[in-house]
Design a protein around this motif. Structure first.
Motif, PDB file in Angstrom:
ATOM      1  N   ILE A 117       0.844  -1.205   0.000  1.00  0.00           N
ATOM      2  CA  ILE A 117       0.000   0.000   0.000  1.00  0.00           C
ATOM      3  C   ILE A 117       0.876   1.250   0.000  1.00  0.00           C
ATOM      4  O   ILE A 117       0.686   2.156  -0.818  1.00  0.00           O
ATOM      5  N   LEU A 118       1.848   1.298   0.902  1.00  0.00           N
ATOM      6  CA  LEU A 118       2.718   2.475   1.003  1.00  0.00           C
ATOM      7  C   LEU A 118       3.491   2.718  -0.291  1.00  0.00           C
ATOM      8  O   LEU A 118       3.693   3.863  -0.699  1.00  0.00           O
ATOM      9  N   LYS A 119       3.917   1.646  -0.935  1.00  0.00           N
ATOM     10  CA  LYS A 119       4.671   1.743  -2.182  1.00  0.00           C
ATOM     11  C   LYS A 119       3.823   2.379  -3.296  1.00  0.00           C
ATOM     12  O   LYS A 119       4.348   3.058  -4.175  1.00  0.00           O
ATOM     13  N   ASN A 120       2.511   2.173  -3.255  1.00  0.00           N
ATOM     14  CA  ASN A 120       1.620   2.662  -4.308  1.00  0.00           C
ATOM     15  C   ASN A 120       1.039   4.047  -4.046  1.00  0.00           C
ATOM     16  O   ASN A 120       0.456   4.644  -4.936  1.00  0.00           O
ATOM     17  N   LEU A 121       1.182   4.544  -2.818  1.00  0.00           N
ATOM     18  CA  LEU A 121       0.638   5.867  -2.492  1.00  0.00           C
ATOM     19  C   LEU A 121       1.491   6.969  -3.101  1.00  0.00           C
ATOM     20  O   LEU A 121       2.699   6.825  -3.251  1.00  0.00           O
TER      21      LEU A 121
ATOM     22  N   GLY B 185      -0.267  13.685  -1.854  1.00  0.00           N
ATOM     23  CA  GLY B 185      -1.533  14.314  -2.203  1.00  0.00           C
ATOM     24  C   GLY B 185      -2.714  13.362  -2.268  1.00  0.00           C
ATOM     25  O   GLY B 185      -3.850  13.808  -2.437  1.00  0.00           O
ATOM     26  N   ASP B 186      -2.467  12.053  -2.155  1.00  0.00           N
ATOM     27  CA  ASP B 186      -3.574  11.095  -2.146  1.00  0.00           C
ATOM     28  C   ASP B 186      -4.428  11.300  -0.904  1.00  0.00           C
ATOM     29  O   ASP B 186      -3.908  11.536   0.186  1.00  0.00           O
ATOM     30  N   TYR B 187      -5.735  11.210  -1.077  1.00  0.00           N
ATOM     31  CA  TYR B 187      -6.668  11.227   0.047  1.00  0.00           C
ATOM     32  C   TYR B 187      -7.068   9.773   0.262  1.00  0.00           C
ATOM     33  O   TYR B 187      -7.619   9.128  -0.631  1.00  0.00           O
ATOM     34  N   ILE B 188      -6.754   9.237   1.444  1.00  0.00           N
ATOM     35  CA  ILE B 188      -6.862   7.802   1.693  1.00  0.00           C
ATOM     36  C   ILE B 188      -8.074   7.492   2.560  1.00  0.00           C
ATOM     37  O   ILE B 188      -8.199   7.981   3.683  1.00  0.00           O
TER      38      ILE B 188
ATOM     39  N   LEU C 101      -8.271  10.145  -5.028  1.00  0.00           N
ATOM     40  CA  LEU C 101      -9.106   9.649  -3.951  1.00  0.00           C
ATOM     41  C   LEU C 101      -8.905   8.132  -3.955  1.00  0.00           C
ATOM     42  O   LEU C 101      -9.286   7.461  -4.918  1.00  0.00           O
ATOM     43  N   VAL C 102      -8.249   7.598  -2.903  1.00  0.00           N
ATOM     44  CA  VAL C 102      -7.872   6.189  -2.877  1.00  0.00           C
ATOM     45  C   VAL C 102      -8.657   5.466  -1.782  1.00  0.00           C
ATOM     46  O   VAL C 102      -8.503   5.763  -0.595  1.00  0.00           O
ATOM     47  N   PHE C 103      -9.501   4.536  -2.208  1.00  0.00           N
ATOM     48  CA  PHE C 103     -10.236   3.675  -1.284  1.00  0.00           C
ATOM     49  C   PHE C 103      -9.461   2.366  -1.176  1.00  0.00           C
ATOM     50  O   PHE C 103      -9.047   1.805  -2.196  1.00  0.00           O
ATOM     51  N   ILE C 104      -9.280   1.883   0.057  1.00  0.00           N
ATOM     52  CA  ILE C 104      -8.486   0.672   0.253  1.00  0.00           C
ATOM     53  C   ILE C 104      -9.256  -0.323   1.113  1.00  0.00           C
ATOM     54  O   ILE C 104      -9.687   0.001   2.220  1.00  0.00           O
ATOM     55  N   GLY C 105      -9.419  -1.514   0.575  1.00  0.00           N
ATOM     56  CA  GLY C 105      -9.999  -2.625   1.323  1.00  0.00           C
ATOM     57  C   GLY C 105      -8.870  -3.513   1.814  1.00  0.00           C
ATOM     58  O   GLY C 105      -8.050  -3.974   1.016  1.00  0.00           O
TER      59      GLY C 105
ATOM     60  N   SER D 201      -2.228   5.298  10.270  1.00  0.00           N
ATOM     61  CA  SER D 201      -1.671   6.641  10.490  1.00  0.00           C
ATOM     62  C   SER D 201      -1.675   7.482   9.212  1.00  0.00           C
ATOM     63  O   SER D 201      -1.650   8.706   9.280  1.00  0.00           O
ATOM     64  N   LYS D 202      -1.716   6.854   8.058  1.00  0.00           N
ATOM     65  CA  LYS D 202      -1.758   7.572   6.774  1.00  0.00           C
ATOM     66  C   LYS D 202      -3.181   7.903   6.339  1.00  0.00           C
ATOM     67  O   LYS D 202      -3.392   8.758   5.481  1.00  0.00           O
ATOM     68  N   ALA D 203      -4.157   7.213   6.917  1.00  0.00           N
ATOM     69  CA  ALA D 203      -5.546   7.354   6.481  1.00  0.00           C
ATOM     70  C   ALA D 203      -6.104   8.726   6.807  1.00  0.00           C
ATOM     71  O   ALA D 203      -5.844   9.283   7.870  1.00  0.00           O
ATOM     72  N   ASN D 204      -6.895   9.238   5.885  1.00  0.00           N
ATOM     73  CA  ASN D 204      -7.623  10.486   6.113  1.00  0.00           C
ATOM     74  C   ASN D 204      -9.017  10.218   6.664  1.00  0.00           C
ATOM     75  O   ASN D 204      -9.607  11.079   7.307  1.00  0.00           O
ATOM     76  N   TYR D 205      -9.531   9.027   6.389  1.00  0.00           N
ATOM     77  CA  TYR D 205     -10.907   8.725   6.772  1.00  0.00           C
ATOM     78  C   TYR D 205     -11.093   7.206   6.830  1.00  0.00           C
ATOM     79  O   TYR D 205     -10.512   6.478   6.023  1.00  0.00           O
ATOM     80  N   LEU D 206     -11.918   6.769   7.774  1.00  0.00           N
ATOM     81  CA  LEU D 206     -12.300   5.359   7.872  1.00  0.00           C
ATOM     82  C   LEU D 206     -13.783   5.248   7.555  1.00  0.00           C
ATOM     83  O   LEU D 206     -14.610   5.956   8.138  1.00  0.00           O
TER      84      LEU D 206
END
Length: 153
Positions: A57-61, A64-67, A97-101, A113-118
């Protein structure tokens, strides 16, 4: 705005893969969306899997990405509230705008710690494969709500 949906683990069920493809195709007239499966191949223990998923995940961010993490601890929204929230994010976010499952063991602290929103999709437990279709359908529904398309009744 560019939108991405990343999931940890490979889709194994053919009907799930077909559902993913179906909803991605329906979303594309509304938004530029990419879909990526992040597969851990060599990890064995729960800790190794969580760490390997975090590394991918970190490698692909990008800066400026909103996670947005799809997480059981997140906020639950109605479809209309999700659409409204999505509209607000599009207007205030300059990056993707990156949604991650996550995978079956959830996310590492480095990802939280990188997430902007859960965002929680349900109080019920859903398989990690079914979440893919469920979320993409809700994303499609949100776009149709924002465009006053008759899909959402």
């Amino acid at each position: 705005m560019k939108t991405a949906f990343w999931v940890c683990g490979k889709t194994k069920q053919k009907f799930i893969a077909e559902g993913i493809s179906f909803y991605l195709q329906r979303i594309r007239p509304f938004a530029e969306i990419s879909y990526q499966e992040l597969e851990v191949k060599k990890a064995q223990t729960k800790e190794e899997i969580i760490r390997a998923e975090a590394d991918m995940i970190l490698k692909n961010l990008k800066t400026g990405d909103y996670i947005v993490l799809l997480d059981e601890k997140g906020e639950m929204l109605s479809s209309v509230d999700f659409a409204s929230s999505l509209s607000g994010l599009f207007s205030k976010t300059s990056g993707r705008l990156v949604f991650i499952g996550g995978g079956p063991y959830g996310f590492s602290e480095s990802i939280y710690s990188k997430a902007n929103y859960l965002l929680s999709l349900s109080k019920m437990t859903l398989t990690h494969e079914l979440v893919r279709i469920f979320f993409l359908e809700q994303l499609y529904r949100a776009f149709t709500i924002l465009k006053n398309h008759p899909y959402h009744h």
